[in-house]
Design a protein around this motif. Structure first.
Motif, short mmCIF file in Angstrom:
data_model
loop_
_atom_site.label_atom_id
_atom_site.label_comp_id
_atom_site.label_asym_id
_atom_site.label_seq_id
_atom_site.Cartn_x
_atom_site.Cartn_y
_atom_site.Cartn_z
N GLY A 246 -0.57 6.02 37.46
CA GLY A 246 -0.76 6.36 38.87
C GLY A 246 -2.01 5.76 39.48
N GLY B 218 -0.27 10.66 36.15
CA GLY B 218 -0.66 11.00 37.51
C GLY B 218 -1.76 12.02 37.66
N GLN C 150 6.69 12.51 40.29
CA GLN C 150 5.35 12.80 40.82
C GLN C 150 4.38 11.79 40.24
OE1 GLN C 150 4.09 16.87 40.43
NE2 GLN C 150 2.64 16.67 42.12
N ALA C 151 4.01 10.81 41.06
CA ALA C 151 3.17 9.71 40.60
C ALA C 151 1.70 10.08 40.52
CB ALA C 151 3.35 8.51 41.52
N VAL C 152 1.25 10.96 41.42
CA VAL C 152 -0.13 11.45 41.43
C VAL C 152 -0.07 12.96 41.54
CG1 VAL C 152 -2.31 11.48 42.70
CG2 VAL C 152 -1.07 9.33 42.44
N ARG C 153 -0.84 13.65 40.68
CA ARG C 153 -0.73 15.10 40.59
C ARG C 153 -2.08 15.79 40.83
NH1 ARG C 153 3.74 16.46 36.89
NH2 ARG C 153 4.76 14.54 36.22
N THR D 230 -1.29 3.61 42.61
CA THR D 230 -0.77 4.54 43.63
C THR D 230 -1.91 5.32 44.27
OG1 THR D 230 1.33 4.78 42.46
CG2 THR D 230 0.76 6.50 44.04
N SER E 255 -1.68 14.67 45.94
CA SER E 255 -0.49 14.43 45.14
C SER E 255 0.43 13.49 45.89
CB SER E 255 0.26 15.73 44.84
OG SER E 255 -0.53 16.62 44.07
N LYS E 256 1.27 12.76 45.13
CA LYS E 256 2.27 11.88 45.74
C LYS E 256 3.53 11.88 44.90
CE LYS E 256 4.12 8.81 48.44
NZ LYS E 256 4.51 9.18 49.83
N SER E 257 4.65 12.20 45.55
CA SER E 257 5.94 12.21 44.88
C SER E 257 6.84 11.14 45.49
CB SER E 257 6.63 13.57 45.03
OG SER E 257 5.87 14.58 44.37
#
Length: 236
Positions: free
Chosen positions: A39, A206, A15-18, A42, A8-10
């Motif tokens: 996403g 994401g 939250q761009a990637v979940r 990303t 994940s990336k916030s």
């Protein structure tokens, strides 16, 4: 083999990637599609080390990638191209390839790849003198010069006409046959993706909403609703 687990990336409250998890096998050609802002880039930036995940782990052939820089990942076998061209404009085609060759510690140019991607007569030309399509192809050959285990292509067919896209697809099929690596391909050209890829992963907001063969993806109700808008013909 590239394996992602719970990545994940916030960015602040976004939250761009979940919670993305998947396995990319050696020799596989995997497509990554989804709406703008889903996403995709990303995720590629996370795998290549340009971004640090908020949570989750990534391994390449069992080696943990977390904490490793982009250049360390490149040496381990993660290569990529960019949505916006990143060639060295004042260097020749050969010198652009040499940058990757030296980084990989390889003594030989990938002559077969140079031939397959149509750059054999342009090695002494400055990269900024090439056509847009040739600069795209140069990026791919430069990536192959790293002798990667995974080559990620971010919009490789962007800006190409139909004939150039078909030629690129044939060259990438050659890579699948001849190079001991996996391809991970983002593109909005669905015909290109459906023809090229063995499997497709679909992102929306994401998160992965579907995975499967091109035939399965084109008939998936979630994918039709989020991205395709209607069923499209998958090319066998």
């Amino acid at each position: 083999m590239l394996e992602l687990s719970g990545v994940s990336k916030s960015f602040g409250g976004v939250q761009a990637v979940r919670d993305v998890s998947f396995v990319l096998e050696t020799g596989e050609v995997r497509g990554l599609i989804g709406p703008n802002g889903a996403g995709k880039s990303t995720l590629v930036n996370l795998i290549s080390g340009l971004l640090v995940p908020t949570t989750g782990t990534m391994t390449l052939d069992g080696t943990l990638l977390t904490g490793k820089t982009a250049h360390q990942r490149a040496r381990l076998g993660i290569a990529r191209t960019f949505q916006n061209l990143r060639v060295f404009p004042s260097l020749s085609v050969e010198q652009n390839i040499d940058v990757a060759r030296y980084a990989a510690g390889s003594a030989a140019l990938p002559d077969a790849a140079i031939q397959e991607f149509g750059l054999q007569d342009k090695l002494t030309s400055p990269a900024n003198a090439l056509s847009y399509g040739d600069q795209r192809r140069l990026e791919i050959v430069r990536g192959l010069a790293l002798r990667p285990k995974v080559l990620m292509l971010d919009e490789p067919a962007a800006g190409m006409n139909e004939e150039e896209t078909e030629t690129l697809g044939r060259a990438l099929k050659w890579v699948q046959r001849e190079a001991d690596c996996a391809l991970f391909v983002i593109d909005h050209d669905l015909k290109f993706i459906m023809t090229l890829c063995d499997r497709i992963t679909v992102l929306d907001m994401g998160a992965i909403i579907a995975e499967g063969s091109p035939q399965e993806i084109t008939k998936n109700p979630k994918v039709i609703s989020a991205y395709l808008g209607e069923e499209v013909d998958a090319v066998a």
